[in-house]
Design a protein around this motif. Sequence first.
Motif, PDB file in Angstrom:
ATOM      1  N   ALA A  99       0.268  -1.420   0.079  1.00  0.00           N
ATOM      2  CA  ALA A  99       0.150  -0.199  -0.064  1.00  0.00           C
ATOM      3  C   ALA A  99       0.947   1.658  -0.307  1.00  0.00           C
ATOM      4  N   LYS A 100       1.910   1.526   0.873  1.00  0.00           N
ATOM      5  CA  LYS A 100       3.124   2.500   0.724  1.00  0.00           C
ATOM      6  C   LYS A 100       3.377   2.036  -0.222  1.00  0.00           C
ATOM      7  N   HIS A 101       4.033   1.521  -1.082  1.00  0.00           N
ATOM      8  CA  HIS A 101       4.367   1.866  -2.259  1.00  0.00           C
ATOM      9  C   HIS A 101       4.223   2.066  -4.054  1.00  0.00           C
ATOM     10  N   ALA A 102       2.643   1.323  -4.054  1.00  0.00           N
ATOM     11  CA  ALA A 102       2.123   1.550  -4.617  1.00  0.00           C
ATOM     12  C   ALA A 102       1.732   2.895  -5.383  1.00  0.00           C
ATOM     13  N   LYS A 103       2.229   3.534  -6.359  1.00  0.00           N
ATOM     14  CA  LYS A 103       1.621   5.054  -7.115  1.00  0.00           C
ATOM     15  C   LYS A 103       0.619   5.075  -7.644  1.00  0.00           C
ATOM     16  N   SER A 104       0.931   4.300  -8.961  1.00  0.00           N
ATOM     17  CA  SER A 104      -0.620   3.924 -10.030  1.00  0.00           C
ATOM     18  C   SER A 104      -1.299   3.855  -9.572  1.00  0.00           C
ATOM     19  N   PRO A 105      -2.607   4.325 -10.306  1.00  0.00           N
ATOM     20  CA  PRO A 105      -3.762   3.539 -10.007  1.00  0.00           C
ATOM     21  C   PRO A 105      -4.192   2.232 -10.187  1.00  0.00           C
ATOM     22  N   GLU A 106      -3.488   2.007 -11.166  1.00  0.00           N
ATOM     23  CA  GLU A 106      -4.392   0.288 -10.577  1.00  0.00           C
ATOM     24  C   GLU A 106      -3.500  -0.130 -10.168  1.00  0.00           C
ATOM     25  N   GLY A 107      -2.018   0.099  -9.380  1.00  0.00           N
ATOM     26  CA  GLY A 107      -1.326  -0.438  -8.196  1.00  0.00           C
ATOM     27  C   GLY A 107      -2.420  -0.623  -7.146  1.00  0.00           C
ATOM     28  N   LYS A 108      -2.378   1.067  -6.786  1.00  0.00           N
ATOM     29  CA  LYS A 108      -3.300   1.153  -5.702  1.00  0.00           C
ATOM     30  C   LYS A 108      -4.709   0.086  -5.818  1.00  0.00           C
ATOM     31  N   MET A 109      -5.301   0.314  -6.609  1.00  0.00           N
ATOM     32  CA  MET A 109      -6.978  -0.658  -6.773  1.00  0.00           C
ATOM     33  C   MET A 109      -5.744  -2.562  -6.718  1.00  0.00           C
ATOM     34  N   GLN A 110      -5.561  -2.553  -7.545  1.00  0.00           N
ATOM     35  CA  GLN A 110      -4.879  -4.241  -6.774  1.00  0.00           C
ATOM     36  C   GLN A 110      -5.124  -4.624  -5.452  1.00  0.00           C
ATOM     37  N   LYS A 150     -17.512  -3.764  -3.617  1.00  0.00           N
ATOM     38  CA  LYS A 150     -16.030  -2.948  -3.760  1.00  0.00           C
ATOM     39  C   LYS A 150     -15.392  -4.110  -4.393  1.00  0.00           C
ATOM     40  N   ILE A 151     -15.500  -5.244  -3.822  1.00  0.00           N
ATOM     41  CA  ILE A 151     -14.346  -6.071  -4.595  1.00  0.00           C
ATOM     42  C   ILE A 151     -14.426  -6.935  -6.359  1.00  0.00           C
ATOM     43  N   ASP A 152     -16.044  -6.405  -6.460  1.00  0.00           N
ATOM     44  CA  ASP A 152     -16.041  -6.767  -7.435  1.00  0.00           C
ATOM     45  C   ASP A 152     -16.074  -5.734  -8.767  1.00  0.00           C
ATOM     46  N   ARG A 153     -16.705  -4.464  -8.266  1.00  0.00           N
ATOM     47  CA  ARG A 153     -16.053  -3.463  -8.413  1.00  0.00           C
ATOM     48  C   ARG A 153     -14.314  -2.902  -9.208  1.00  0.00           C
ATOM     49  N   ILE A 167     -10.100  -3.070 -12.987  1.00  0.00           N
ATOM     50  CA  ILE A 167      -8.615  -3.910 -12.503  1.00  0.00           C
ATOM     51  C   ILE A 167      -8.368  -4.179 -13.916  1.00  0.00           C
ATOM     52  N   LYS A 168      -9.561  -5.292 -14.804  1.00  0.00           N
ATOM     53  CA  LYS A 168      -9.385  -6.236 -15.448  1.00  0.00           C
ATOM     54  C   LYS A 168      -9.777  -4.972 -17.053  1.00  0.00           C
ATOM     55  N   HIS A 169     -10.363  -3.532 -17.097  1.00  0.00           N
ATOM     56  CA  HIS A 169      -9.914  -3.035 -18.211  1.00  0.00           C
ATOM     57  C   HIS A 169      -9.195  -2.537 -18.106  1.00  0.00           C
ATOM     58  N   LEU A 170      -8.128  -2.346 -17.463  1.00  0.00           N
ATOM     59  CA  LEU A 170      -7.185  -1.675 -17.314  1.00  0.00           C
ATOM     60  C   LEU A 170      -5.681  -2.860 -17.922  1.00  0.00           C
ATOM     61  N   ALA A 171      -6.366  -3.738 -17.474  1.00  0.00           N
ATOM     62  CA  ALA A 171      -5.553  -4.856 -18.065  1.00  0.00           C
ATOM     63  C   ALA A 171      -5.123  -5.344 -19.548  1.00  0.00           C
ATOM     64  N   ASN A 172      -7.119  -4.736 -20.004  1.00  0.00           N
ATOM     65  CA  ASN A 172      -6.787  -5.488 -21.484  1.00  0.00           C
ATOM     66  C   ASN A 172      -5.863  -3.996 -21.975  1.00  0.00           C
ATOM     67  N   HIS A 173      -5.855  -2.378 -21.338  1.00  0.00           N
ATOM     68  CA  HIS A 173      -5.260  -1.528 -22.035  1.00  0.00           C
ATOM     69  C   HIS A 173      -3.898  -2.336 -22.509  1.00  0.00           C
ATOM     70  N   ARG A 174      -3.023  -2.726 -21.569  1.00  0.00           N
ATOM     71  CA  ARG A 174      -1.793  -2.705 -21.005  1.00  0.00           C
ATOM     72  C   ARG A 174      -1.575  -4.196 -22.322  1.00  0.00           C
ATOM     73  N   VAL A 175      -2.490  -4.899 -22.717  1.00  0.00           N
ATOM     74  CA  VAL A 175      -2.399  -6.407 -23.583  1.00  0.00           C
ATOM     75  C   VAL A 175      -2.657  -5.738 -25.605  1.00  0.00           C
ATOM     76  N   THR A 176      -3.749  -4.118 -25.083  1.00  0.00           N
ATOM     77  CA  THR A 176      -3.431  -3.820 -26.765  1.00  0.00           C
ATOM     78  C   THR A 176      -2.120  -2.658 -26.480  1.00  0.00           C
ATOM     79  N   MET A 177      -1.484  -2.224 -25.426  1.00  0.00           N
ATOM     80  CA  MET A 177      -0.884  -2.205 -26.084  1.00  0.00           C
ATOM     81  C   MET A 177       0.770  -2.825 -25.807  1.00  0.00           C
ATOM     82  N   ARG A 178       1.057  -4.464 -25.230  1.00  0.00           N
ATOM     83  CA  ARG A 178       1.567  -5.372 -25.762  1.00  0.00           C
ATOM     84  C   ARG A 178       1.530  -5.815 -27.215  1.00  0.00           C
ATOM     85  N   ALA A 179       0.285  -5.447 -27.408  1.00  0.00           N
ATOM     86  CA  ALA A 179       0.017  -6.517 -28.808  1.00  0.00           C
ATOM     87  C   ALA A 179       0.692  -5.202 -30.409  1.00  0.00           C
ATOM     88  N   LYS A 180       0.827  -3.681 -29.751  1.00  0.00           N
ATOM     89  CA  LYS A 180       1.012  -3.341 -30.583  1.00  0.00           C
ATOM     90  C   LYS A 180       2.792  -3.150 -31.216  1.00  0.00           C
TER      91      LYS A 180
END
Length: 416
Positions: free
Chosen positions: A109-120, A167-170, A175-188
């Motif tokens: 919790a102290k080291h997560a900086k990105s929105p995704e990291g904090k959500m995870q 809250k967990i489901d949300r 997180i899944k939405h952000l993961a899909n974005h990473r998949v698109t970036m890696r595919a490029k």
Amino acid sequence: MEKALLVTVRMESEKEGRQLEEMAVELQELASTSGVEILDNIQCTCERPTPSLFIGKGKAEEIAWISEEEKAQTVIFNRDLSGTQQRNLEKVVGKKIIDRTQLILDIFAKHAKSPEGKMQVELAQLQYLLPRLIGQGVILSRTGGGIGTSGPGEQQLETDRRRIREKIDRLKRDIKHLANHRVTMRAKRKKSGVLSVALVGYTNAGKSTLLNSLTKSSQVVADSLFTTLDPLSKSLVLPSGEHVVVSDTVGFLHGLPHHLIEAFKATLEEVAEADLLVHVLDASHPSMHDYYEDTMQVLKGLGLEDKPVITALNKIDLLEDRSWLNRFLQDFPRAVAISARTGENFKVLLKEIEETFAGRMVNIETTLPHGSMDLVNLLYREGRVEEVKYLQKGIKIKANLPKALYQKLLHDNKLQ
């Protein structure tokens, strides 16, 4: 600063495992990273965990006496405790009890900086708290902050199971939405033919320092555990002219609970998608061989044991006796002795990386139209241009390019 008493427990059945002193040192490093003031580190051995207190009642009462004498606010165990064990210990000891998972989550919790990291991290904390909400006692009244309360905060701790599940489901959906974005970036990135290298290894082995030195970047580094939680990728140009992407990843830890892997899934995805892993080891640490096995076990659990790996024996500048280096180099596959801090032997490491990707580059000699400066710039950016001549009939160029880029340019009729 919160004052904490540490308790390191080793089971007698673990005689073939890690030593009590080593476990105590690791707990102390984790506690220091969390920012508490360590008062003492009690070490004990138990035959087997008890259902009610994990340790024996006599030892629990001894801890209660010591914590009172030293005015400790918190008692931190190096073991995961059940909700019942944690509640019962708090009744006997009279202090806040933190187990190993809570301690690690607090550091996350102290080291997560990105929105995704904090959500995870928040997701992992809520999943940890959910089965402990009923009859939690002291835990639910922790409104004063301190270790074990970073992240979700008081509001989530006081809510009911239904709202926490919502809250967990949300969080999972976000997180899944952000993961899909990473998949698109890696595919490029894959489509462009850019290769990727992931730095893996035990926490505090020097991965972030190595990334900074190789790529001339400024990732935050610190002599503490789990400094890197969010994924970070930087571009590196190899001596051959080939561009690769180097990713820093979260450090591993002995016996890291499997459910905590979700808390840094983003960086592990970079490991899974990498073309090459550089396993960074602290060559100056006496437990180097154990740390190697711990990391390989995590990779095996992720199904990544067959990926090509280079072993980087880091921190050789801290070795008082370098005569051991030859032995160490023989102990690990494709080992290179380096210093991420001083840059020693970086040429050897880069050569090993290049050899892994041998055959991925092609030499070309072609003549381009005068209006193709955008293509010339691409060849400079993604390959190594060896010669350029501006002739009356066009631009004659010799270059060394990644094979994937070369094939793409042929397919798009930009090269002949």
